[in-house]
Design an enzyme around this catalytic site. Structure first.
Site, mmCIF file in Angstrom:
data_model
loop_
_atom_site.group_PDB
_atom_site.id
_atom_site.type_symbol
_atom_site.label_atom_id
_atom_site.label_comp_id
_atom_site.label_asym_id
_atom_site.label_seq_id
_atom_site.Cartn_x
_atom_site.Cartn_y
_atom_site.Cartn_z
ATOM 1 N N SER A 246 21.619 -45.704 -16.432
ATOM 2 C CA SER A 246 22.168 -45.045 -17.612
ATOM 3 C C SER A 246 21.062 -44.762 -18.609
ATOM 4 O O SER A 246 19.906 -45.081 -18.371
ATOM 5 C CB SER A 246 23.238 -45.927 -18.251
ATOM 6 O OG SER A 246 22.626 -47.051 -18.852
ATOM 7 N N LYS A 247 21.462 -44.159 -19.721
ATOM 8 C CA LYS A 247 20.487 -43.716 -20.721
ATOM 9 C C LYS A 247 19.511 -44.804 -21.174
ATOM 10 O O LYS A 247 18.357 -44.540 -21.430
ATOM 11 C CB LYS A 247 21.200 -43.139 -21.953
ATOM 12 C CG LYS A 247 21.563 -41.686 -21.826
ATOM 13 C CD LYS A 247 23.049 -41.463 -21.974
ATOM 14 C CE LYS A 247 23.728 -41.580 -20.643
ATOM 15 N NZ LYS A 247 25.020 -41.954 -20.438
ATOM 16 N N ARG A 248 20.036 -46.035 -21.248
ATOM 17 C CA ARG A 248 19.132 -47.066 -21.759
ATOM 18 C C ARG A 248 18.041 -47.445 -20.768
ATOM 19 O O ARG A 248 17.172 -48.256 -21.062
ATOM 20 C CB ARG A 248 19.938 -48.292 -22.201
ATOM 21 C CG ARG A 248 20.742 -48.910 -21.105
ATOM 22 C CD ARG A 248 21.807 -49.854 -21.611
ATOM 23 N NE ARG A 248 22.567 -50.338 -20.486
ATOM 24 C CZ ARG A 248 22.101 -51.248 -19.645
ATOM 25 N NH1 ARG A 248 20.924 -51.791 -19.858
ATOM 26 N NH2 ARG A 248 22.808 -51.614 -18.611
ATOM 27 N N HIS A 249 18.074 -46.872 -19.579
ATOM 28 C CA HIS A 249 16.997 -47.107 -18.632
ATOM 29 C C HIS A 249 15.888 -46.071 -18.790
ATOM 30 O O HIS A 249 15.046 -45.918 -17.914
ATOM 31 C CB HIS A 249 17.524 -47.058 -17.196
ATOM 32 C CG HIS A 249 18.446 -48.185 -16.869
ATOM 33 N ND1 HIS A 249 19.803 -48.022 -16.729
ATOM 34 C CD2 HIS A 249 18.206 -49.503 -16.690
ATOM 35 C CE1 HIS A 249 20.349 -49.195 -16.464
ATOM 36 N NE2 HIS A 249 19.417 -50.103 -16.440
ATOM 37 N N GLY A 250 15.906 -45.341 -19.899
ATOM 38 C CA GLY A 250 14.889 -44.327 -20.100
ATOM 39 C C GLY A 250 15.352 -43.010 -19.517
ATOM 40 O O GLY A 250 16.521 -42.672 -19.606
#
Length: 484
Positions: A246-250
């Site tokens: 997801s987004k928080r993985h870059g």
RNA sequence: GCCCCCAUCGUCUAGAGGCCUAGGACAGCGGCCUUUCAAGCCGUCAACAGGGAUUCGAAUUCCCUUGGGGGCACCA
């Protein structure tokens, strides 16, 4: 032998991420390997969540990697339309048919009631699901009614997945899922099954998150009297913390990688290896080789973590494999964009080419080609660095000043300014001054670039040219002077 | 809570009963090369989740446990 037809069926509700496109890639590879047909079908059945720019991002992602489709948006084809929003009449007709046959029913339950029911179920730790209140009521159409599938009770559903083998589900755990929503649009399950049937899809290759809805689909095929396609559920791609990407993985959107300067060839190669392998040693594959070797049998069953370090390495390999011209052509846009604003555009083409030839073997991405450490100093005349950087550990300020002065004088009268001539002059000069080559070169390197890690000194000076090189060395001397 | 899937080095993976004292790659570490960096080359660290069972023999088969993941919407 059945005609192979596979499809990539994205929903335009967001920008496709690497996992989505990896699924598209596997389908495409399978089609190209078998001489089959690759279809793109847009599943735009969620009006509320549709985002306008998603469609173009989907197609652009595919185009970037060179995943071409035989049927679908822009390509056309005999099994269209390829947008589900243009096939509503079909879904309405087919779901009504199921109602008529007794395999589905109208449900008048309100969203509020369903919500309450679910809350109550979760509270007493029961599996959430529709309680089938309307199942035997024989209700007819109504303004806010939906059509639900009448799950055949009892029995189990078993199927053979091409990647996982035999999988069995107990029908009792499935609820009467919605086929047609109250806005007249089909749900994924209905539209997917109908389209796969009418588009004569032979193999459904999709992410593992769909594995548990396969029994529903199978029951729909049976209710319609159709024979189902083969199923292959691909392992999903996880972030470094083992959770769904997801987004928080870059960066997760495929096109982010293009923006960051990854090459399509490297990305394709890397993605192919996320869940597929040929043997115990081959890592580098051209697209043609992937097409030639790809088989479902060699797809892994294990979820894979997206390993960016390996992508970086692979991208570097592909960058270095480019001809200098090809690299220059690809890196130029990044340079135009990434260089400081005060540098005049457009950049001088032949100068850029020379610079990029030196940058190529050092860059892991095209964007890096425009990084301060790699190339800014070639373009800006404001090289900024602490004067101390000029002084070698074993030398003092005076010695360094002398060395710069002597070198400047010799450089001034040098007839040519190519790397060979420079080396021919500077190497003996170091000896003459009683310096180790590295001491002289180090000082010059910093003077000329402001950095301690750069491309080879002589090539760098040749590229910068005589005037710029000498000016910078003079400026370095002045800097040293100012040190006091 | 229920259902399903999965389980080899930190990561991607090879391995379909003896070829495994488990192979390759990335990352890490050490060295060589070298004017710095990068690249390259050489070397090194590092894994069969645990327990049973089957077998002469199990990373490979079966069962249990544990762990991880996915699913359980009028979202796909």
């Amino acid at each position: 032998m059945k005609q192979i037809r596979v499809r990539y069926a994205p929903s335009p509700t967001g920008i496709p991420h690497v996992g989505n496109i990896r699924t598209a890639l596997f389908n495409w590879l399978f089609a190209r390997h078998t001489g089959g047909t690759f279809i793109v079908r847009i599943e735009d059945t969620d009006v509320a969540r549709t985002v306008p720019e998603a469609l173009e991002a989907i197609l652009e992602s595919l185009r970037w990697l060179g995943i071409d489709w035989d049927e679908g948006p822009e390509a056309g084809g005999n099994a269209g339309p390829y947008f589900q929003s243009q096939r509503l009449e079909l879904y309405n007709r087919m779901s009504a048919e199921l109602v008529a046959k007794g395999d589905a029913y109208y449900c008048h339950c309100t969203p509020e009631r369903l919500e309450e029911m679910r809350k109550e179920q979760t509270a007493r730790k029961a599996p959430p699901g529709y309680d089938r209140r309307c199942r035997e009521l024989g209700l007819g159409p109504a303004p806010n009614a939906v059509i639900r599938f009448k799950i055949p009770l009892s029995l189990k559903t078993t199927f053979r997945d091409l990647i996982r083998g035999e999988v069995t589900f107990d029908n009792a755990v499935l609820d009467d899922f919605v086929l047609l929503k109250s806005d007249g649009y089909p749900t994924y399950h209905l539209a997917n099954v109908i389209d796969d049937n009418y588009m004569k899809i032979s193999h459904v290759m999709r992410g593992e998150e769909w594995l548990s809805s396969t029994p529903r689909h199978l029951m729909l095929y049976r209710a319609f009297g159709w024979s189902p396609p083969e199923f292959a559920h691909l392992p999903i791609i996880l972030g470094t913390d083992r959770s769904k990407l997801s987004k928080r993985h870059g960066a997760v959107a495929l096109l982010d990688y293009r923006a960051q300067g990854y090459l399509a060839e490297a990305m394709t190669n890397f993605l192919a290896l996320l869940g597929w392998s040929l043997d115990d040693k081959t890592e580098l594959f051209s697209k043609e080789e992937l097409c030639r070797h790809f088989t479902i049998e060699r797809v892994s069953q294990t979820a894979a973590i997206f390993n960016k370090e390996k992508l970086d390495w692979m991208n570097g390999v592909y960058i270095r494999a480019l001809t200098t011209d090809a690299f220059a052509a690809r890196a130029l846009p990044f340079l135009e964009k990434g260089l400081p604003p005060e540098i005049v555009r457009p950049l001088d083409q032949s100068y850029v080419k020379k610079v990029l030839a030196l940058v190529q073997e050092r860059a892991k991405t095209l964007a890096e080609a425009a990084s301060p450490e790699l190339s800014w100093f070639f373009f800006t005349d404001r090289v900024d660095y602490p004067a101390e950087l000029l002084i070698d550990k074993k030398l003092d300020k005076t010695q360094t000043a002398n060395l710069l002065a002597t070198t400047t004088a010799r450089l001034d009268v040098l007839p040519a300014f190519d790397a060979t001539t420079l080396e021919g002059m500077l190497r003996p000069l170091a000896e003459e001054m009683g310096l180790k080559a590295g001491q002289l070169f180090g000082a010059l390197r910093t003077a000329v670039s402001g950095l301690t890690a750069t491309p080879p000194l002589f090539q760098m000076m040749e590229t910068l040219g005589k005037h710029r090189s000498i000016t910078r060395i003079r400026e370095a001397a002045a800097k040293l002077e100012a040190l006091g």
